[in-house]
Design a protein around this motif. Structure first.
Motif, mmCIF file in Angstrom:
data_model
loop_
_atom_site.group_PDB
_atom_site.id
_atom_site.type_symbol
_atom_site.label_atom_id
_atom_site.label_comp_id
_atom_site.label_asym_id
_atom_site.label_seq_id
_atom_site.Cartn_x
_atom_site.Cartn_y
_atom_site.Cartn_z
ATOM 1 N N VAL A 1 40.032 39.742 34.095
ATOM 2 C CA VAL A 1 39.324 39.570 34.797
ATOM 3 C C VAL A 1 37.571 40.093 35.309
ATOM 4 N N ARG A 2 37.012 41.138 34.042
ATOM 5 C CA ARG A 2 35.733 41.464 33.977
ATOM 6 C C ARG A 2 36.042 40.550 33.170
ATOM 7 N N THR B 1 36.927 45.531 40.199
ATOM 8 C CA THR B 1 37.189 45.946 39.003
ATOM 9 C C THR B 1 36.983 47.291 39.051
ATOM 10 N N TYR C 1 26.317 42.492 38.605
ATOM 11 C CA TYR C 1 27.512 43.512 38.102
ATOM 12 C C TYR C 1 27.654 44.636 37.827
ATOM 13 N N ALA D 1 32.163 42.572 43.382
ATOM 14 C CA ALA D 1 32.986 42.403 41.475
ATOM 15 C C ALA D 1 33.105 43.528 40.742
ATOM 16 N N PRO E 1 25.949 38.903 37.299
ATOM 17 C CA PRO E 1 26.883 39.914 36.722
ATOM 18 C C PRO E 1 26.742 40.989 35.922
ATOM 19 N N PHE F 1 34.572 38.086 34.645
ATOM 20 C CA PHE F 1 32.977 37.545 34.742
ATOM 21 C C PHE F 1 32.100 37.731 34.529
#
Length: 286
Positions: free
Chosen positions: A95-96, A85, A161, A81, A158, A99
């Motif tokens: 999108v961020r 991004t 991420y 991920a 996340p 997520f």
């Protein structure tokens, strides 16, 4: 300037820890809790019972396996991920934000939603039955452990991420441009540029994630309720049961202290490895 932080550390950490250690040496139960300072002193008997008679080792195994599986699965998801991004494109901010949705939702809400989804006849079993899978109950029995793992993965990836994305932001864009001019493939850039720079952030994220998974009480408590299946009784869950169902407060304090010692092992290993890496880097630089 360090005094306010030191006072806060003493009040929030050291005093409760000292009280827990003292309580673990007492025969503290529902009959002696009102005057717990005068409760019978039984030395290490609670620790002996916690290690030998209570399901401490079983709960420790459940916690470790649950934490390791969740962490090992979330690492590639979080890194992928972050890579997706990293570069700017239209809609990247959206999108961020999407997520981060599983991470910002409170654990209580996450557990409540997934408890509804995985009810018998719910959305989860309905989707699996469409593809011909009929595994049975998900909130009880042998599938309960995997239910806990699935929900934890969904809620926790996340975090990996964010740490991986912060590591990617430290890499100069000129490095990727120079690699592209030299004809370096995308996989070689990942192997020789991206992954070496992500080793530190991902290692830190892994250790923090393992400790967070092990200490997660809200998720299994709300997801399964009481009484919970035996295969999801993690260390915090066991401590809660001993305190507020069995009313063995001294035994639960001993269990909590044993859990603290066990949880300090991965943190000590990480700090040791990080110190060795730092020493090797200093030697190489010299």
């Amino acid at each position: 300037m360090l005094i306010p932080g030191g006072v806060l550390m003493v009040v929030v950490v050291l005093i409760p820890l000292a009280m827990a250690v003292y309580m673990s040496l007492l025969d503290l139960n529902q009959y002696t809790i009102r005057q717990w300072l005068q409760a019978p002193f039984i030395a290490l008997s609670n620790y002996v019972e916690a290690i030998t008679d209570s399901p401490l080792l079983s709960s420790f195994g459940i916690s470790i396996s649950f934490a390791l599986i969740s962490t090992l699965v979330t690492i590639p998801i979080g890194v992928a991920a972050a890579l997706a991004t990293q570069n700017a494109y239209r809609g990247r901010a959206l999108v961020r934000s999407v997520f981060l949705v599983p991470y910002v939702i409170p654990s209580f809400v996450t557990a409540t939603i997934w408890r509804t989804i995985m009810q018998p006849g719910g959305i989860w079993t309905g989707l699996l039955s469409v593809v011909g899978i009929h595994p049975g109950l998900w909130l009880n029995g042998p599938n309960a452990f995997w239910t806990l793992v699935i929900v934890e993965i969904w809620a926790a990836w996340p975090f990996i991420y964010l740490l991986a994305l912060s590591g990617l932001q430290t890499i100069e864009q000129d490095v990727f441009e120079a690699a592209a001019l030299d004809g370096v493939s995308w996989w070689e850039q990942l192997r020789h540029v991206v992954f070496p720079n992500l080793r530190g952030p991902v290692a830190l994220a892994s250790v923090v994630a393992v400790l967070a998974h092990i200490n997660n009480f809200t998720l299994p408590f709300v997801l399964f309720g009481m009484p919970a299946p035996d295969n999801v009784q993690t260390l915090p869950f066991l401590t809660y049961i001993q305190s507020f169902q069995s009313f063995r407060f001294g035994l639960s304090a001993a269990t909590a202290i044993c859990s603290l010692v066990l949880l300090a092992i991965p943190l000590f290993i990480y700090l040791r490895v990080a110190r060795l890496d730092r020493t090797e880097a200093e030697v190489a630089g010299a």
